[in-house]
Scaffold this active site. Structure first.
Site, mmCIF file in Angstrom:
data_model
loop_
_atom_site.group_PDB
_atom_site.id
_atom_site.type_symbol
_atom_site.label_atom_id
_atom_site.label_comp_id
_atom_site.label_asym_id
_atom_site.label_seq_id
_atom_site.Cartn_x
_atom_site.Cartn_y
_atom_site.Cartn_z
ATOM 1 N N THR A 242 0.072 4.449 5.288
ATOM 2 C CA THR A 242 -1.271 3.921 5.491
ATOM 3 C C THR A 242 -1.331 2.966 6.670
ATOM 4 O O THR A 242 -2.393 2.442 6.977
ATOM 5 C CB THR A 242 -1.756 3.180 4.230
ATOM 6 O OG1 THR A 242 -0.705 2.346 3.763
ATOM 7 C CG2 THR A 242 -2.144 4.160 3.166
ATOM 8 N N GLU B 42 -8.145 32.989 -7.971
ATOM 9 C CA GLU B 42 -8.837 32.055 -7.072
ATOM 10 C C GLU B 42 -10.346 32.142 -7.241
ATOM 11 O O GLU B 42 -11.045 31.122 -7.219
ATOM 12 C CB GLU B 42 -8.450 32.330 -5.605
ATOM 13 C CG GLU B 42 -6.978 32.086 -5.274
ATOM 14 C CD GLU B 42 -6.496 30.689 -5.612
ATOM 15 O OE1 GLU B 42 -7.303 29.741 -5.604
ATOM 16 O OE2 GLU B 42 -5.296 30.534 -5.923
ATOM 17 N N GLY C 147 0.818 -1.202 0.000
ATOM 18 C CA GLY C 147 0.000 0.000 0.000
ATOM 19 C C GLY C 147 0.849 1.248 0.000
ATOM 20 O O GLY C 147 2.062 1.183 0.175
ATOM 21 N N LYS D 181 1.127 0.237 7.369
ATOM 22 C CA LYS D 181 1.645 -1.118 7.163
ATOM 23 C C LYS D 181 2.530 -1.546 8.336
ATOM 24 O O LYS D 181 2.366 -2.635 8.890
ATOM 25 C CB LYS D 181 2.447 -1.178 5.851
ATOM 26 C CG LYS D 181 1.605 -0.859 4.633
ATOM 27 C CD LYS D 181 2.385 -1.016 3.345
ATOM 28 C CE LYS D 181 3.495 0.011 3.205
ATOM 29 N NZ LYS D 181 3.006 1.398 3.164
ATOM 30 N N THR D 182 3.458 -0.684 8.693
ATOM 31 C CA THR D 182 4.338 -1.002 9.812
ATOM 32 C C THR D 182 3.530 -1.193 11.087
ATOM 33 O O THR D 182 3.757 -2.124 11.864
ATOM 34 C CB THR D 182 5.365 0.130 9.993
ATOM 35 O OG1 THR D 182 5.978 0.385 8.738
ATOM 36 C CG2 THR D 182 6.419 -0.242 10.996
HETATM 37 P P1 ADP Z 1 3.560 2.768 6.526
HETATM 38 O O1 ADP Z 1 4.413 1.739 7.148
HETATM 39 O O2 ADP Z 1 2.395 2.200 5.771
HETATM 40 O O3 ADP Z 1 4.303 3.759 5.689
HETATM 41 P P2 ADP Z 1 3.114 3.476 9.248
HETATM 42 O O4 ADP Z 1 2.549 2.211 9.739
HETATM 43 O O5 ADP Z 1 4.530 3.723 9.553
HETATM 44 O O6 ADP Z 1 2.891 3.619 7.694
HETATM 45 O O7 ADP Z 1 2.214 4.659 9.776
HETATM 46 C C1 ADP Z 1 2.754 5.849 10.254
HETATM 47 C C2 ADP Z 1 1.896 6.404 11.352
HETATM 48 O O8 ADP Z 1 0.631 6.823 10.856
HETATM 49 C C3 ADP Z 1 1.573 5.393 12.421
HETATM 50 O O9 ADP Z 1 2.553 5.387 13.400
HETATM 51 C C4 ADP Z 1 0.243 5.869 12.962
HETATM 52 O O10 ADP Z 1 0.422 6.870 13.946
HETATM 53 C C5 ADP Z 1 -0.402 6.519 11.774
HETATM 54 N N1 ADP Z 1 -1.338 5.614 11.113
HETATM 55 C C6 ADP Z 1 -1.238 5.156 9.847
HETATM 56 N N2 ADP Z 1 -2.262 4.361 9.540
HETATM 57 C C7 ADP Z 1 -3.039 4.296 10.635
HETATM 58 C C8 ADP Z 1 -4.264 3.620 10.943
HETATM 59 N N3 ADP Z 1 -4.887 2.855 10.037
HETATM 60 N N4 ADP Z 1 -4.778 3.773 12.187
HETATM 61 C C9 ADP Z 1 -4.161 4.547 13.091
HETATM 62 N N5 ADP Z 1 -3.008 5.197 12.864
HETATM 63 C C10 ADP Z 1 -2.450 5.097 11.656
HETATM 64 ZN ZN ZN Z 2 -5.000 28.147 -9.539
HETATM 65 MG MG MG Z 3 6.467 1.692 7.062
#
Ligand code: ADP
Ligand code: ZN
Ligand code: MG
Length: 640
Positions: free
Chosen positions: A238, A456, A234, A240-241
């Site tokens: 979003t 605008e 994704g 994933k981690t």
């Molecule tokens: P990715 O690994 O997909 O790039 P992360 O998991 O590192 O994204 O997300 C970064 C931060 O954004 C998380 O630490 C959290 O605070 C917030 N976040 C992202 N997605 C969610 C979610 N679905 N629910 C709650 N917090 C989220």
């Molecule tokens: Zn414009």
């Molecule tokens: Mg990540």
């Protein structure tokens, strides 16, 4: 820096074949040699050698108390009551020179003197021969082996600290052998599925994996094989981690995490040995989860035309081998995350490896609301906060964006001396994240300000006129001509919309028209154009091009696919599939759509020129106007 892990991962000592240890030993040998010389000269300093004749004379004189006969020398101790001047006379040739110090040991070379024993007995001198002679092996050990061992110890300590403090670089000396930590291990991540909002489908697929880790027997009994790995796919931010951590947290198992790029070093073979180590370590802690973030760094398809990368390929091969080799029934689950699934090597994705693909998309409206709620729990909210409105205004935002917005809002509330976060803080934070901070010190001159205001207003008016007449909602949420740090001199915030999954051709055309209406307003009012439309033009062109090349919406090419999207989760860049000649035709077709929309924008604004001027003047005066103020001005004219 690198986290320290207990047990089993200490350094096994420096490698035996590195040239550095050879250097080190040469230096060690030289220093030991010098030390031995110094020690032996110091010892000889305290000994005074005398002639054999002097020795005999001293014995005959009765000045000698004891004699030690060694293999090749004789050491003698003088009597306490010996006549000092007589001894001095014998040793130095004059009675005055009485430098006879008792602490000195006198010795002489041992001659073949058969009468010596009798002579000593006659003069009542005690004599003996030491039984334990200095053992050549022992003395070799004490003067050579022992110091060298000490040097080795010093070398060991120094190199270990060195490679620790420099991490991978210090590993120059012991490349690949270094087990300095390149991964993280958390016994308990403390994250649960409740912390991840809005990713219900992803959570559903992961719940099963949690169950595998929890009760593997259930699956083994029926003969089901546990999946080895799952790939989280994704756009960035979003969650994933976060999801991977939540799986570990839910299953209550250790979480080994590292980034794909940490496998790949400058030196060939390092990555592969790290993969081996990681799997070995994980096997010891099973059940557990290995999480490889940004796996595309190693998992890139091996047949790229850019020429191979030995190190990466070796690492990937090792990873594939480890995934095949380990026994999943032990409960090691491998999760990986990427936002470029299309470039991954096919071998990684085949059944038995990362065969499960879990899509983690940008959140939809309910998802955004839920994510806002999760993060809003951490701050004190005022009574007027309506998270749904924020959710509506943030179409396209990721979880990370939303988390950031809530935090920005809290910061703003503190800045304004409040103890709770109000809706206006949140709305302001949305703007900050979308358009950057207001840049109050950038002063537009009056002419520029007029131009930006008309530009605008042109956008807003075009959007309003083209909006479908059934809804009463204002077509724009806010118009402002206060410059922002991200480069915008002014901007129009569109109406918060319900989620859109489909767009019709006429909606796309209306959107392009709205984008081009800014420039059109400048043309109409000033008969002159400015650089302010660059971003509008870029976005309009992109839309028009997609209509032609991807959506099959041009009369000329019909349903022919002319481009294919390369990385749908990043910038959505696409590559052309057509010949150059056709490409030129595509460009013409795109230009045609843009021109049509531009003419339409001009026509719309000309029809409403008085309103354009009135709203623009209001904007010049107030700098910011809400959607409702805009609608009132628009309607007031209409009804009057
Ligand atoms: P990715 O690994 O997909 O790039 P992360 O998991 O590192 O994204 O997300 C970064 C931060 O954004 C998380 O630490 C959290 O605070 C917030 N976040 C992202 N997605 C969610 C979610 N679905 N629910 C709650 N917090 C989220
Ligand atoms: Zn414009
Ligand atoms: Mg990540």
């Amino acid at each position: 820096m690198e986290p320290n892990l207990p047990s089993g991962d200490g350094q096994k000592g420096p490698p035996k074949n590195s040239p550095n240890i050879v250097h080190f030993f040469i230096v060690g040998i030289v220093i030991t040699f010098i030390l031995n010389m110094v020690v032996s000269t110091m010892m000889t300093d305290r000994k005074v050698q005398i002639e054999y004749g002097q020795f005999i004379q001293l014995v005959e004189d009765g000045a000698v108390k004891q004699v030690r006969i060694e293999t090749d020398q004789i050491a003698l101790t003088l009597k306490d009551g010996a006549n000092q001047s007589r001894v001095a006379q014998i040793l130095h040739g004059s009675p005055e020179n009485s430098q006879v110090l008792k602490s000195l040991v006198y010795y002489t070379g041992r001659l073949d003197d058969p009468g010596l024993t009798q002579r000593l007995i006659d003069n009542e001198v005690a004599f003996y021969k030491p039984i334990v002679q200095s053992n050549p092996i022992l003395s070799f050990i004490s003067s050579w082996i022992f110091p060298l061992l000490i040097f080795y110890g010093v070398y060991y300590v120094i190199t270990r600290n060195f490679s620790k403090s420099l991490g991978g670089i210090g590993g120059m000396m012991n490349v690949g052998k270094s087990k300095a930590k390149y991964y993280d291990m958390e016994k308990n991540t403390g994250v649960s599925f409740n912390d991840v909002a809005g990713q219900d489908e992803a959570k559903e697929s992961l719940t099963e994996l949690v169950d595998f880790l929890h009760s593997p027997e259930k699956y083994r009994q029926i003969g089901a094989k546990q999946p080895k790995g799952a790939l989280l796919v994704g756009p960035p931010g979003t969650g994933k981690t976060l999801l991977a951590k939540a799986v570990a947290g839910e299953a209550k198992v250790p979480f080994f995490s590292l980034s794909g790029s940490e496998f790949v070093e400058m030196f060939v073979g390092v990555g592969a040995s790290r993969v081996r180590d990681l799997f070995g370590e994980a096997a010891k802690h099973a059940p557990c989860i290995i999480f490889i973030d940004e796996i595309d760094a190693i998992g890139k398809s091996r047949d790229t035309h850019l020429g191979g990368n030995d190190e990466r390929e070796q690492t990937l091969n090792q990873l594939l081998a480890e995934m095949d080799g380990f026994d999943s029934s032990k409960g090691v689950l491998i999760l990986a995350a990427t936002n470029r699934p299309e470039i991954l090597d096919k071998a990684l994705l085949r059944p038995g490896r990362f065969d499960r693909r879990i899509i983690v998309e940008n959140p939809d409206l309910p998802g955004r609301e839920a994510i806002l709620a999760v993060h809003a729990k951490k701050v004190t909210l005022g009574p007027d906060v309506k998270l749904r409105e924020i959710g509506l205004a943030t179409s396209g935002a990721t979880g990370a964006d939303l988390a950031n917005m809530v935090n920005e809002a809290a910061l703003r509330a503190v800045r304004l001396g409040r103890t709770e976060v109000l809706q206006e803080d949140l709305m302001d934070a949305v703007e900050v994240v979308i358009a950057g901070k207001e840049k109050k010190d950038r002063i537009l001159n009056p002419r520029e300000k007029r131009m930006v205001a008309f530009h605008e207003t042109g956008h807003a008016l075009a959007a309003a006129v083209q909006a479908d007449r059934e809804t009463d909602a204002p077509p724009v949420q806010k118009i402002t001509i206060i410059p922002r740090t991200m480069g915008a001199l002014g901007y129009t915030m569109n109406r918060p919309e319900e989620e859109r999954y489909l767009m019709t051709r006429s909606e796309l055309l209306a959107r392009i028209t709205t984008l081009l209406a800014g420039r059109a307003a400048e043309e109409i009012e000033f008969g002159e154009i400015s650089t302010g439309a660059a971003n509008d033009i870029e976005r309009a062109t992109k839309l028009a091009r997609s209509m032609v090349t991807q959506y099959g919406m041009s009369g000329k090419f019909g349903m022919m696919a002319l481009e294919s999207v390369q990385n749908q989760y990043l910038d959505g860049r696409s590559v052309s599939l057509v010949s150059e000649a056709t490409g030129a035709d595509v460009d013409k077709e795109v230009a045609c759509i843009l021109d049509e929309c531009h003419q339409k924008a001009l026509a719309l604004l000309r029809q409403n020129r008085d309103r354009l001027a009135e709203i623009a003047l209001f904007l010049i005066e107030r700098e910011t106007m809400s959607g409702f103020q805009f609608m009132e001005l628009l309607r007031g004219r209409k009804t009057a």
